[in-house]
Enzyme design. Structure first.
Site, short mmCIF file in Angstrom:
data_model
loop_
_atom_site.label_atom_id
_atom_site.label_comp_id
_atom_site.label_asym_id
_atom_site.label_seq_id
_atom_site.Cartn_x
_atom_site.Cartn_y
_atom_site.Cartn_z
N LYS A 83 0.86 -1.19 0.00
CA LYS A 83 0.00 0.00 0.00
C LYS A 83 0.89 1.23 0.00
O LYS A 83 2.02 1.18 0.49
CB LYS A 83 -0.88 0.01 1.26
CG LYS A 83 -2.17 0.76 1.08
CD LYS A 83 -3.17 -0.05 0.30
CE LYS A 83 -4.51 0.58 0.18
NZ LYS A 83 -5.49 -0.35 -0.42
N GLY A 120 -25.42 3.03 1.25
CA GLY A 120 -24.36 3.66 0.45
C GLY A 120 -24.73 3.56 -1.02
O GLY A 120 -25.06 2.47 -1.51
N TYR A 121 -24.69 4.69 -1.71
CA TYR A 121 -25.11 4.66 -3.12
C TYR A 121 -24.06 5.35 -3.98
O TYR A 121 -24.34 6.25 -4.77
CB TYR A 121 -26.49 5.32 -3.25
CG TYR A 121 -27.35 4.67 -4.32
CD1 TYR A 121 -27.69 3.32 -4.24
CD2 TYR A 121 -27.82 5.40 -5.41
CE1 TYR A 121 -28.46 2.72 -5.22
CE2 TYR A 121 -28.60 4.80 -6.39
CZ TYR A 121 -28.91 3.46 -6.28
OH TYR A 121 -29.69 2.85 -7.26
N GLY A 122 -22.80 4.90 -3.83
CA GLY A 122 -21.71 5.38 -4.69
C GLY A 122 -21.38 4.29 -5.70
O GLY A 122 -22.27 3.56 -6.15
N ASN A 123 -20.10 4.16 -6.04
CA ASN A 123 -19.69 3.16 -7.03
C ASN A 123 -20.15 1.75 -6.62
O ASN A 123 -20.82 1.06 -7.40
CB ASN A 123 -18.16 3.22 -7.19
CG ASN A 123 -17.63 2.13 -8.11
OD1 ASN A 123 -17.57 0.96 -7.73
ND2 ASN A 123 -17.28 2.50 -9.32
N ALA A 124 -19.81 1.35 -5.41
CA ALA A 124 -20.13 -0.02 -4.98
C ALA A 124 -21.65 -0.21 -4.84
O ALA A 124 -22.21 -1.19 -5.34
CB ALA A 124 -19.42 -0.32 -3.66
N GLY A 125 -22.33 0.72 -4.18
CA GLY A 125 -23.76 0.58 -3.91
C GLY A 125 -24.63 0.60 -5.16
O GLY A 125 -25.56 -0.21 -5.32
#
Ligand code: NAD
Length: 416
Positions: free
Chosen positions: A106, A218-223
């Site tokens: 990382k 959550g409603y971003g890329n993943a959601g």
């Protein structure tokens, strides 16, 4: 700040639990508790106002017994070496669980990307590679995007590394734009991988998911992709979704395209026509078959764990469930798909990107999906069998699989 858990100590404690169950040799345990290599750098960057600002950067190569290190680069004002160490450790276990021929790493730079111009970000990205590039390369360590870094930043970094080598080296970094050797299927890979393991969980639990209810926090890329693909691939009826402002519930189910359009125009999923507004806390305890946290860490704690009514808890987010909550969920028969399995689709397609770069030959999207499905399915069953064999929860089982694979590679190399 004082009471905050040090993320690296947390990662070490998780390893300790696995080491004890596996009866790991004390020398091996001590070796796996620490990163193998770290580079700390100072990065002088000319700012737009003519002054020079010096940024602090890190790259941690936690363990490369199974192959070159893999892990993102974060640009964040609160980045610390201990966060980077913890994330590098988790990448080591995640790559091993997915049986990718990679170790874990990382990187990070302490900076405020939202307050920097595009030119300043480009100069910082190139400065980072000029310093860290000496320990990177397709055979050594392959970074990728992470918090506040994106495909453009990966493109600048790949270009700088290629300039240093004197030839094009697309395989040094993944998450690149498609025109520079990115892979098809990278954008929805995290959610798609999550759907494949939900499908496998339903099989072993004997649940037919068609028409069954789901809720997504959550409603971003993943959601958003989880909503679309949950419906498309599993036939799930998503009855509730939320974002940072709050959530919505509709018994008849929510159309992903329409909710995405509503969020794009209003900035939130709230007040979607025909729905009831709910809070994020209410969403988590809804009576649904599948619950998908896809936002933040520490959402399911000892306070609300006993109220979780979902049968499958699929952690697309990183760290949504606390250790105390884990015990309660296990006792109550909630089947948890732990984050480092459930959201591993992203790193898996990143690995595919690197393989395609090495071939200089690119796969059609169907091939990416098929290979992703095989990897996720195999990882699920490795975890599930371990959970049965040792009588432990899925998260501990996933650690047992990962740690034993890394330990075996270390042992076979003769390091310990
Ligand atoms: P994102 O920034 O695109 O979306 C985050 C969403 O969470 C937004 O809709 C935001 O409104 C919402 N949110 C923020 N605070 C909230 C709160 N208190 N309650 C409910 N919702 C809240 O991020 P993302 O890429 O979708 O990532 C989400 C999670 O998935 C993170 O934990 C991330 O580490 C993890 N993850 C993502 C990927 C990926 O490929 N995108 C890969 C691995 C893990």
């Amino acid at each position: 700040m004082k009471n905050e858990i040090n993320p690296f100590e947390n990662a070490q404690r998780q390893l300790d639990i696995a080491a004890e169950i596996l009866k790991l040799d004390p020398g091996m345990h001590a070796f796996l508790r620490e990163p193998m290599r770290e580079l700390h750098v100072s990065l002088p960057v000319r700012m737009d106002d003519g002054t020079v600002k010096v940024f602090k950067g890190f790259r941690v190569q936690y363990n490369d017994a199974r192959g070159p290190c893999k892990g993102g680069i974060r640009f964040h004002p609160e980045e610390t070496i201990d966060t980077v160490r913890a994330l590098a450790a988790w990448m080591t276990w995640k790559c091993a669980l997915l049986d990718l021929p990679l170790g874990g790493g990382k990187g990070g730079v302490v900076c405020e990307p939202k307050k920097m111009s595009k030119g300043e970000l480009e100069r910082l990205s190139r400065a980072y590679i000029r310093q860290v590039g000496r320990i990177l390369g397709p055979e050594m360590d392959i970074p990728a995007p992470d918090v506040y870094t994106d495909a453009q930043i990966m493109a600048w970094m790949m270009d700088e590394f290629s300039a240093m080598q004197g030839h094009n080296v697309p395989g040094v970094i993944t998450g690149k734009p498609l025109c520079l050797g990115g892979s098809c299927g990278r954008s929805d890979a995290t959610a798609r991988g999550g759907m494949y393991v939900i499908r496998e969980a339903a099989k072993v639990l004997g649940i037919d998911l068609k028409g069954k209810t789901a809720a997504i926090q959550g409603y971003g890329n993943a959601g958003q992709f989880a909503h679309k693909l949950g419906q498309e691939l599993l036939g799930l009826k998503v009855v509730a979704v939320s974002d940072s402002r709050g959530g919505i519930y509709c018994e008849a189910g929510l159309d992903p395209e329409k909710v995405m359009e509503h969020k794009a125009t209003t900035g939130s999923v709230m007040d979607f026509p025909g729905c009831t507004n709910i809070t994020n806390e209410e969403l988590l305890t809804l009576d649904v078959r599948v619950l998908i946290p896809a936002a933040l860490e520490n959402q399911i704690t000892e306070k609300n764990a006993s109220q979780i009514r979902a049968k499958i808890l699929a952690e697309l987010a990183n760290g949504p469930t606390t250790t105390d909550a884990d015990g309660i969920l296990y006792k109550n028969g909630v089947f948890v798909l732990p984050d480092f399995l459930c959201n591993a689709g992203g790193v898996t397609v990143s690995y595919f990107e690197q393989v395609q770069n090495a071939y200089n030959y690119y796969w059609p999207i169907e091939e990416v999906y098929e290979k992703l499905d095989k990897k996720m399915t195999a990882a699920f069953h490795a975890m599930y069998e371990m959970a049965q064999a040792y009588g432990v929860n899925n998260r501990v089982a996933a650690y047992l699989v990962a740690v034993s694979r890394v330990a075996e590679a270390v042992r076979m190399r003769g390091w310990v």
